[in-house]
Design a protein around this motif. Structure first.
Motif, PDB file in Angstrom:
ATOM      1  N   SER A  34       0.825  -1.209   0.000  1.00 48.93           N
ATOM      2  CA  SER A  34       0.000   0.000   0.000  1.00 48.93           C
ATOM      3  C   SER A  34       0.861   1.261   0.000  1.00 48.93           C
ATOM      4  O   SER A  34       0.532   2.255  -0.656  1.00 48.93           O
ATOM      5  N   GLY A  35       2.001   1.224   0.722  1.00 48.98           N
ATOM      6  CA  GLY A  35       2.888   2.380   0.756  1.00 48.98           C
ATOM      7  C   GLY A  35       3.531   2.649  -0.593  1.00 48.98           C
ATOM      8  O   GLY A  35       3.674   3.802  -1.018  1.00 48.98           O
ATOM      9  N   GLY A  36       3.923   1.568  -1.292  1.00 48.13           N
ATOM     10  CA  GLY A  36       4.494   1.749  -2.620  1.00 48.13           C
ATOM     11  C   GLY A  36       3.497   2.352  -3.587  1.00 48.13           C
ATOM     12  O   GLY A  36       3.825   3.244  -4.382  1.00 48.13           O
ATOM     13  N   ALA A  37       2.254   1.880  -3.509  1.00 48.30           N
ATOM     14  CA  ALA A  37       1.204   2.435  -4.363  1.00 48.30           C
ATOM     15  C   ALA A  37       0.942   3.896  -4.005  1.00 48.30           C
ATOM     16  O   ALA A  37       0.752   4.744  -4.892  1.00 48.30           O
ATOM     17  N   GLY A  38       0.940   4.195  -2.694  1.00 50.37           N
ATOM     18  CA  GLY A  38       0.711   5.565  -2.258  1.00 50.37           C
ATOM     19  C   GLY A  38       1.824   6.508  -2.675  1.00 50.37           C
ATOM     20  O   GLY A  38       1.593   7.698  -2.922  1.00 50.37           O
ATOM     21  N   ALA A  39       3.067   5.989  -2.762  1.00 46.20           N
ATOM     22  CA  ALA A  39       4.190   6.828  -3.188  1.00 46.20           C
ATOM     23  C   ALA A  39       4.189   7.052  -4.701  1.00 46.20           C
ATOM     24  O   ALA A  39       4.565   8.121  -5.180  1.00 46.20           O
ATOM     25  N   LEU A  40       3.767   6.049  -5.464  1.00 48.14           N
ATOM     26  CA  LEU A  40       3.752   6.157  -6.919  1.00 48.14           C
ATOM     27  C   LEU A  40       2.566   6.975  -7.422  1.00 48.14           C
ATOM     28  O   LEU A  40       2.665   7.667  -8.446  1.00 48.14           O
ATOM     29  N   GLY A  41       1.456   6.949  -6.692  1.00 45.57           N
ATOM     30  CA  GLY A  41       0.242   7.622  -7.123  1.00 45.57           C
ATOM     31  C   GLY A  41       0.403   9.105  -7.409  1.00 45.57           C
ATOM     32  O   GLY A  41      -0.014   9.577  -8.491  1.00 45.57           O
ATOM     33  N   PRO A  42       1.009   9.904  -6.509  1.00 49.26           N
ATOM     34  CA  PRO A  42       1.147  11.338  -6.783  1.00 49.26           C
ATOM     35  C   PRO A  42       1.947  11.631  -8.048  1.00 49.26           C
ATOM     36  O   PRO A  42       1.647  12.581  -8.770  1.00 49.26           O
ATOM     37  N   VAL A  43       2.985  10.809  -8.322  1.00 47.86           N
ATOM     38  CA  VAL A  43       3.760  11.003  -9.544  1.00 47.86           C
ATOM     39  C   VAL A  43       2.875  10.791 -10.768  1.00 47.86           C
ATOM     40  O   VAL A  43       2.884  11.583 -11.728  1.00 47.86           O
TER      41      VAL A  43
END
Length: 402
Positions: free
Chosen positions: A352-361
């Motif tokens: 979930s953290g990886g998805a949350g970090a990639l989402g804003p980009v």
């Protein structure tokens, strides 16, 4: 049938300590998120420096989260939490002292960001794995539901507190954060966790791979991890798109802030209602209902005016998020053996953290390439695909009701 003789959660001493300590930990994290950029802007730092600090926080989180799950399963969970909070308190307090002396050292800021990101991530799996140790199985879903409201409380309070204190003196948000972490540390001293059975353990590497194999070998957990990843990816991208759309429509900064408050308020209300809805409706109804409702709410965002109407739709979408998370997390905790709960939390946090970090980009790229309205429609389309996949998946349609 729930045993009526069970002690209510509000009078469960150890659960209250655990909940409170994690609330203060999350509040500290929210203060950091706004305090660091404000400090860099005050010292005439560049946008690059802001990006570097944010990247250090994110990198430390991603590096720590999976090994942290192993620590939570191998070591005494209370001691892990105490060490984390003590070190975080010391790091933030040192920054506050240096700022009080009128010095703004960027290298120290990077060190504090590294400590905060790393140890904050180590703390979380230990806290998550300790929850079933202090809450009876019959009350686990209610405890999880209450916990899902907690981050939204921190989100509502943290940035506002940091902003107000910063106007008094740049060191004040970090002094307050040190106090908050100190309260979390002291409260954990009084936590009592049941003694765990000590058994011979394999090497750390074997434990790490064993945790991955077990988690990914569970069909239901594996499917829900994918569902959570794609949902988090779209929602984290959507927030950037919505902010950019508000800028395109020249929404006032104050109205944008109030708009984002609806997001936190919706999530908080959803967390308060999650236990009741989880008990009333079958799990598949809640998961399918969230997926399709979220897709519909986001699609409507493309046609309503930016500002408060957009905020109301964000709050409506956020309302159902804690309900869905309660359904998934309760099942995951109930079927996971105690000796694997830390690694479950670590793997889930990594996904979930990886998805949350990639989402804003991705959200920024979408807005740059297509514009705000089209970006919202793309997010709605992806959520519709997630909802469709959820509907046709036998695992999600027959998700066990805990």
């Amino acid at each position: 049938m729930v045993d009526t003789q069970l002690t209510p959660l509000s009078r469960n001493r150890n659960y209250t300590i655990l909940w409170t300590s994690q609330l203060f930990s999350e509040l500290a994290g929210e203060i950091t998120q706004i305090g660091f950029p404000l400090l860099i802007m005050l010292s005439a730092g560049s946008p690059l420096e802001m990006g570097v600090v944010s990247s250090v926080l994110g990198f430390a989180h991603m590096v720590a989260i999976v090994p942290a799950g192993v620590m939570a399963d191998r070591w005494d969970r209370k001691k892990v939490m105490l060490v984390c909070q003590a070190a975080r308190t010391a790091a933030v307090a040192s920054l506050a002292v240096v700022l009080a002396l009128g010095v703004h050292p960027f290298p120290l800021l990077l060190v504090v960001a590294l400590v905060e990101g790393f140890l904050g991530s180590v703390f979380d799996p230990a806290e998550h794995a300790a929850l079933p140790q202090v809450v009876p199985e019959e009350q686990l879903s209610r405890a999880v539901a209450t916990n899902t409201a907690r981050p939204f409380i921190a989100t509502l309070a943290g940035p506002a507190v940091a902003g107000m204190l910063f106007t008094v003196h740049p060191m004040m948000p970090f002094a307050a954060e040190a106090v908050v972490l100190g309260i979390s540390l002291v409260s954990l001293v009084f936590l009592r966790l049941p003694r765990r059975v000590e058994a011979p353990r394999p090497s750390v590497g074997v434990d790490l791979l064993g945790g991955f194999r077990w988690v990914l070998g569970q069909r239901v957990i594996r499917t829900t991890l994918l569902w959570m990843m794609f949902s988090n990816l779209v929602f984290s991208a959507l927030l950037v798109v919505v902010l950019a759309l508000s800028g395109e429509d020249e929404v006032a900064p104050g109205e944008i802030g109030f708009m984002m408050t609806f997001l936190g308020a919706g999530g908080l209300l959803g967390g308060l209602a999650a236990a009741r809805l989880h008990a009333k409706f079958p799990a598949p109804v809640l998961l399918l209902g969230f997926s399709w409702t979220a897709a519909a709410m986001v699609a409507l965002m493309a046609v309503v005016p930016a500002g408060l109407p957009l905020g109301i739709l964000l709050g409506a979408a956020a309302f159902l998020l804690p309900v869905a998370n309660t359904t998934v997390m309760t099942y995951q905790m109930m079927i996971t053996p105690d000796e694997l709960r830390g690694r479950l939390s670590g793997v889930a946090g990594f996904c979930s953290g990886g998805a949350g970090a990639l989402g804003p980009v991705l959200g920024g790229a979408l807005t740059t390439a297509l514009g705000g309205v089209t970006g919202v429609l793309v997010c709605a389309g992806v959520l519709a695909l997630v909802a469709l996949a959820t509907t046709v998946s036998p695992t999600m349609r027959r998700f066990p009701t805990a």
